[in-house]
Design an enzyme around this catalytic site. Structure first.
Site, PDB file in Angstrom:
ATOM      1  N   GLU A  57      62.866  38.500  21.733  1.00  8.67           N
ATOM      2  CA  GLU A  57      62.413  37.106  21.215  1.00  8.67           C
ATOM      3  C   GLU A  57      61.818  36.104  22.023  1.00  8.67           C
ATOM      4  O   GLU A  57      62.425  35.680  22.507  1.00  8.67           O
ATOM      5  CB  GLU A  57      62.582  36.743  19.739  1.00  8.67           C
ATOM      6  CG  GLU A  57      61.865  36.110  19.208  1.00  8.67           C
ATOM      7  CD  GLU A  57      62.371  35.619  17.835  1.00  8.67           C
ATOM      8  OE1 GLU A  57      61.502  34.121  17.010  1.00  8.67           O
ATOM      9  OE2 GLU A  57      63.255  36.525  17.729  1.00  8.67           O
ATOM     10  N   GLU A  82      64.854  30.422  24.558  1.00  5.41           N
ATOM     11  CA  GLU A  82      63.440  29.224  23.879  1.00  5.41           C
ATOM     12  C   GLU A  82      64.377  28.416  24.683  1.00  5.41           C
ATOM     13  O   GLU A  82      64.784  28.280  25.975  1.00  5.41           O
ATOM     14  CB  GLU A  82      64.557  29.401  22.769  1.00  5.41           C
ATOM     15  CG  GLU A  82      63.981  27.802  22.365  1.00  5.41           C
ATOM     16  CD  GLU A  82      62.431  27.894  21.984  1.00  5.41           C
ATOM     17  OE1 GLU A  82      62.134  26.584  22.466  1.00  5.41           O
ATOM     18  OE2 GLU A  82      61.491  28.693  20.946  1.00  5.41           O
ATOM     19  N   ASP A 109      62.316  28.390  30.276  1.00  7.85           N
ATOM     20  CA  ASP A 109      60.973  29.413  29.998  1.00  7.85           C
ATOM     21  C   ASP A 109      60.934  30.379  30.207  1.00  7.85           C
ATOM     22  O   ASP A 109      61.789  31.620  31.434  1.00  7.85           O
ATOM     23  CB  ASP A 109      60.447  28.619  31.123  1.00  7.85           C
ATOM     24  CG  ASP A 109      58.568  28.789  31.070  1.00  7.85           C
ATOM     25  OD1 ASP A 109      58.884  29.673  31.203  1.00  7.85           O
ATOM     26  OD2 ASP A 109      57.723  28.105  31.875  1.00  7.85           O
ATOM     27  N   ASP A 131      53.759  27.486  20.525  1.00  7.15           N
ATOM     28  CA  ASP A 131      52.629  27.043  20.738  1.00  7.15           C
ATOM     29  C   ASP A 131      50.439  27.439  20.536  1.00  7.15           C
ATOM     30  O   ASP A 131      50.440  28.138  21.813  1.00  7.15           O
ATOM     31  CB  ASP A 131      53.147  25.981  21.573  1.00  7.15           C
ATOM     32  CG  ASP A 131      52.380  24.230  21.326  1.00  7.15           C
ATOM     33  OD1 ASP A 131      51.009  23.733  21.282  1.00  7.15           O
ATOM     34  OD2 ASP A 131      52.950  23.851  21.387  1.00  7.15           O
ATOM     35  N   LYS A 135      43.871  22.162  21.701  1.00  3.42           N
ATOM     36  CA  LYS A 135      42.115  21.302  22.421  1.00  3.42           C
ATOM     37  C   LYS A 135      42.093  22.215  22.999  1.00  3.42           C
ATOM     38  O   LYS A 135      42.768  22.732  24.089  1.00  3.42           O
ATOM     39  CB  LYS A 135      42.937  19.973  22.501  1.00  3.42           C
ATOM     40  CG  LYS A 135      43.867  19.277  21.649  1.00  3.42           C
ATOM     41  CD  LYS A 135      44.069  18.188  22.854  1.00  3.42           C
ATOM     42  CE  LYS A 135      44.001  17.155  21.637  1.00  3.42           C
ATOM     43  NZ  LYS A 135      44.390  15.702  22.119  1.00  3.42           N
ATOM     44  N   THR A 205      60.077  32.884   9.447  1.00  3.42           N
ATOM     45  CA  THR A 205      60.416  31.546  10.235  1.00  3.42           C
ATOM     46  C   THR A 205      60.662  30.842   9.215  1.00  3.42           C
ATOM     47  O   THR A 205      59.701  30.651   7.979  1.00  3.42           O
ATOM     48  CB  THR A 205      59.545  31.113  11.421  1.00  3.42           C
ATOM     49  OG1 THR A 205      58.524  30.935  11.484  1.00  3.42           O
ATOM     50  CG2 THR A 205      60.147  32.940  12.157  1.00  3.42           C
ATOM     51  N   ARG A 206      60.914  29.444  10.387  1.00  2.00           N
ATOM     52  CA  ARG A 206      60.919  28.261   9.077  1.00  2.00           C
ATOM     53  C   ARG A 206      59.780  27.624   9.294  1.00  2.00           C
ATOM     54  O   ARG A 206      58.849  27.090   8.468  1.00  2.00           O
ATOM     55  CB  ARG A 206      61.655  27.303   9.699  1.00  2.00           C
ATOM     56  CG  ARG A 206      63.000  27.269   9.184  1.00  2.00           C
ATOM     57  CD  ARG A 206      64.538  26.244  10.086  1.00  2.00           C
ATOM     58  NE  ARG A 206      65.383  26.942   9.634  1.00  2.00           N
ATOM     59  CZ  ARG A 206      66.452  26.008  10.163  1.00  2.00           C
ATOM     60  NH1 ARG A 206      66.200  24.390  11.015  1.00  2.00           N
ATOM     61  NH2 ARG A 206      67.594  26.064  10.479  1.00  2.00           N
ATOM     62  N   TYR A 207      59.204  28.270  11.058  1.00  2.00           N
ATOM     63  CA  TYR A 207      57.435  27.562  11.014  1.00  2.00           C
ATOM     64  C   TYR A 207      56.388  28.166   9.458  1.00  2.00           C
ATOM     65  O   TYR A 207      55.943  27.489   9.510  1.00  2.00           O
ATOM     66  CB  TYR A 207      57.473  27.449  11.824  1.00  2.00           C
ATOM     67  CG  TYR A 207      55.646  27.441  12.718  1.00  2.00           C
ATOM     68  CD1 TYR A 207      55.385  25.404  12.993  1.00  2.00           C
ATOM     69  CD2 TYR A 207      54.513  28.283  12.197  1.00  2.00           C
ATOM     70  CE1 TYR A 207      54.645  24.929  13.560  1.00  2.00           C
ATOM     71  CE2 TYR A 207      53.886  27.728  12.595  1.00  2.00           C
ATOM     72  CZ  TYR A 207      53.490  25.944  13.000  1.00  2.00           C
ATOM     73  OH  TYR A 207      52.119  26.098  13.171  1.00  2.00           O
TER      74      TYR A 207
END
Length: 227
Positions: A57, A82, A109, A131, A135, A205-207
């Site tokens: 993951e 993570e 990373d 993420d 933009k 997931t929380r998000y």
């Protein structure tokens, strides 16, 4: 040997860790950190006992999905990557609390890790709510890119799975476009429900919960390495 550190965009730590969290990061995390040993191709992760399958993951956030999958699938060895220290600490706490033995962590990373992984070593890769860098001038920072897809294709076994989830429509379109250009993955969807609904064992997931509460609809894309 890991590749040189790349430029990373985003936060690496939020609030200060509580004493218990800091203690677990100091004492338990080193025992969970991924150390590649390719001397045994059948078990390159060197997890105790070996596993029938291996899954990665990328950007596991607070680790709730990863910890739940590890509980659901004790026959699978899970690797989580993570960079956010607070998220790593939450997963380490869950591992201790649930006594999970089938998780290894790469607390940095993942782009620095991928090139060092052996070919065709993973059965499954998850990229959940990355993420979106919304933009336009920041789109190039998105994880889905020709370079990273090439690495995922290399490390997945033939017919291995790549599972992507996002609540950002533009990132979903971006991903489908890059997958099509790469040419080495097959989108497995047959009906609209296949991308509107997660699998039956999906722990969430929380998000994801926040996105749904805010009225944003998640999309779930399932790809298989085709060649």
């Amino acid at each position: 040997m890991l590749s040189p550190r790349r430029k990373f965009y985003g936060r690496r730590q939020g609030h200060k860790l509580h004493p218990r969290q800091a203690a677990l990061m100091q004492d338990l995390l080193p025992k969970l950190c991924l150390t590649l040993d390719q001397s045994d191709p059948s078990d390159p992760w060197q997890m105790p006992g070996g596993y029938r399958e291996y899954a990665l993951e990328i950007g596991f956030g607070g680790g709730e999905h990863l910890a739940a999958r590890a509980q659901q699938q004790p026959e699978t060895g899970f690797i989580g990557s993570e960079v956010f220290v607070n998220g790593v600490s939450k997963l380490v706490a869950a591992i201790e609390q649930e006594n999970l033995t089938n998780i290894r962590i790469y607390p940095d990373d993942v782009r620095d890790l991928l090139p060092s992984l052996p070919p065709a070593c993973l059965d499954r890769v998850y990229l959940l709510y990355p993420d979106p860098w919304p933009k336009k001038r920041h789109n190039k920072r998105r994880f889905i890119s020709p370079e990273n897809l090439a690495e995922l294709h290399r490390i997945l076994k033939p017919s291995g799975d790549f599972i992507f989830a996002s609540d950002i429509a533009d990132y979903v379109s971006w991903t489908l476009t890059h997958i099509r250009r790469h040419g080495g993955f097959t989108w497995t969807a047959r009906t609209a429900d296949d991308w509107r609904r997660a699998d039956d064992l999906w722990p969430g997931t929380r998000y994801e919960a926040k996105a749904i509460k805010a009225g944003r609809r998640p999309t779930y894309l399932h790809f298989a390495r085709s060649k």
